[in-house]
Design a protein around this motif. Structure first.
Motif, PDB file in Angstrom:
ATOM      1  N   GLU A 191      58.788  30.701  41.744  1.00 37.48           N
ATOM      2  CA  GLU A 191      59.021  29.784  40.621  1.00 37.48           C
ATOM      3  C   GLU A 191      59.040  30.627  39.368  1.00 37.48           C
ATOM      4  OE1 GLU A 191      56.924  26.040  38.324  1.00 37.48           O
ATOM      5  OE2 GLU A 191      56.275  26.509  40.367  1.00 37.48           O
TER       6      GLU A 191
ATOM      7  N   ALA B  85      63.189  27.333  41.010  1.00 40.49           N
ATOM      8  CA  ALA B  85      62.357  27.560  42.187  1.00 40.49           C
ATOM      9  C   ALA B  85      63.297  27.975  43.313  1.00 40.49           C
ATOM     10  CB  ALA B  85      61.579  26.311  42.567  1.00 40.49           C
TER      11      ALA B  85
ATOM     12  N   TYR C 208      67.834  29.782  52.233  1.00 45.17           N
ATOM     13  CA  TYR C 208      67.675  29.878  50.780  1.00 45.17           C
ATOM     14  C   TYR C 208      67.917  28.498  50.208  1.00 45.17           C
ATOM     15  CZ  TYR C 208      69.178  31.255  45.990  1.00 45.17           C
ATOM     16  OH  TYR C 208      69.343  31.382  44.639  1.00 45.17           O
ATOM     17  N   ARG C 209      66.964  27.994  49.440  1.00 45.59           N
ATOM     18  CA  ARG C 209      67.127  26.727  48.739  1.00 45.59           C
ATOM     19  C   ARG C 209      66.774  26.966  47.279  1.00 45.59           C
ATOM     20  NH1 ARG C 209      64.820  26.278  53.343  1.00 45.59           N
ATOM     21  NH2 ARG C 209      62.712  26.213  52.549  1.00 45.59           N
TER      22      ARG C 209
ATOM     23  N   THR D 298      57.629  30.669  54.916  1.00 44.36           N
ATOM     24  CA  THR D 298      58.382  30.404  53.689  1.00 44.36           C
ATOM     25  C   THR D 298      57.724  31.073  52.493  1.00 44.36           C
ATOM     26  OG1 THR D 298      59.060  28.250  54.568  1.00 44.36           O
ATOM     27  CG2 THR D 298      59.265  28.556  52.197  1.00 44.36           C
TER      28      THR D 298
ATOM     29  N   SER E  18      63.286  28.864  47.257  1.00 44.86           N
ATOM     30  CA  SER E  18      62.510  28.731  48.477  1.00 44.86           C
ATOM     31  C   SER E  18      63.272  29.430  49.598  1.00 44.86           C
ATOM     32  CB  SER E  18      62.314  27.246  48.806  1.00 44.86           C
ATOM     33  OG  SER E  18      61.627  27.092  50.020  1.00 44.86           O
ATOM     34  N   TRP E  19      62.649  30.450  50.187  1.00 44.76           N
ATOM     35  CA  TRP E  19      63.302  31.235  51.232  1.00 44.76           C
ATOM     36  C   TRP E  19      62.514  31.135  52.521  1.00 44.76           C
ATOM     37  CZ3 TRP E  19      64.178  36.582  48.425  1.00 44.76           C
ATOM     38  CH2 TRP E  19      64.998  36.391  47.310  1.00 44.76           C
ATOM     39  N   ASP E  20      63.204  30.891  53.620  1.00 47.71           N
ATOM     40  CA  ASP E  20      62.572  30.935  54.929  1.00 47.71           C
ATOM     41  C   ASP E  20      62.719  32.342  55.475  1.00 47.71           C
ATOM     42  OD1 ASP E  20      62.032  28.251  54.675  1.00 47.71           O
ATOM     43  OD2 ASP E  20      63.626  27.596  56.029  1.00 47.71           O
TER      44      ASP E  20
ATOM     45  N   ILE F 256      58.117  31.005  48.156  1.00 44.38           N
ATOM     46  CA  ILE F 256      58.730  30.296  47.033  1.00 44.38           C
ATOM     47  C   ILE F 256      58.445  31.066  45.751  1.00 44.38           C
ATOM     48  CG2 ILE F 256      58.780  28.163  45.685  1.00 44.38           C
ATOM     49  CD1 ILE F 256      57.812  26.749  48.271  1.00 44.38           C
TER      50      ILE F 256
END
Length: 163
Positions: A122, A139, A152-153, A118, A141-143, A120
């Motif tokens: 920010e 922020a 993608y979050r 992952t 957050s990518w796996d 991230i």
């Protein structure tokens, strides 16, 4: 002697409270620095393609880096919640591009953090949204799986400098 017994009892109680015992302590997992570096490399390349998509509307190179089973999570609005599939990602990112017709600017990259799987980002960004100045702290957050982004979050909110 009484003081030593109390100290030992206090230490045992403390270890039980924080979950540490000699019989059940697990060794920390070793971090594979090569995997972290690979995640960072793929994530940074994808982030450059992502910015190109948001700023210029050219999403193709970013879309090429998404897995077919891509998962996206967005916290609000029309795309709120989790959606699966590359087709849903394409719809979402095209929507983002239409929402920020003039693109957005990363004002400050606050932190980039990576693990074996992952990455991230920010950051603070600014744009014009519906004709009004827009400022945000985000922020992302990518796996990462292989050479692609599989999830993608996005999380955002005000920090006193942003809306």
């Amino acid at each position: 002697m009484k003081g030593k017994i109390i100290l030992v009892f206090a230490l045992v109680l403390t270890f039980q409270i924080i979950g540490i015992s000699q019989t059940s302590a697990e060794k920390p997992k070793k971090i594979d620095a090569k995997k972290v570096a690979k995640t960072m490399k793929v994530g940074m390349e994808a982030f450059e393609h992502f910015k190109k998509g948001v700023q210029k509307g050219d999403w193709n190179s970013f879309f090429e880096m998404l897995t077919d089973d891509f998962t996206i999570f967005f916290p609000r609005g029309e795309f709120q919640g989790e959606r699966k599939g590359k087709e849903n990602a394409i719809k979402f990112f095209k929507y983002v591009g239409e929402t920020f017709k003039d693109g957005f600017t990363v004002v400050e990259m606050l932190r980039i953090t990576a693990s074996e799987t992952t990455i991230i980002f920010e950051m603070r960004d600014e744009a014009i949204l519906n004709g009004k100045p827009y400022k945000n702290r985000v922020a992302l957050s990518w796996d990462v799986r292989g050479d692609k982004i599989s999830a993608y979050r996005e999380y955002f909110g005000s920090d006193g400098k942003s809306n």
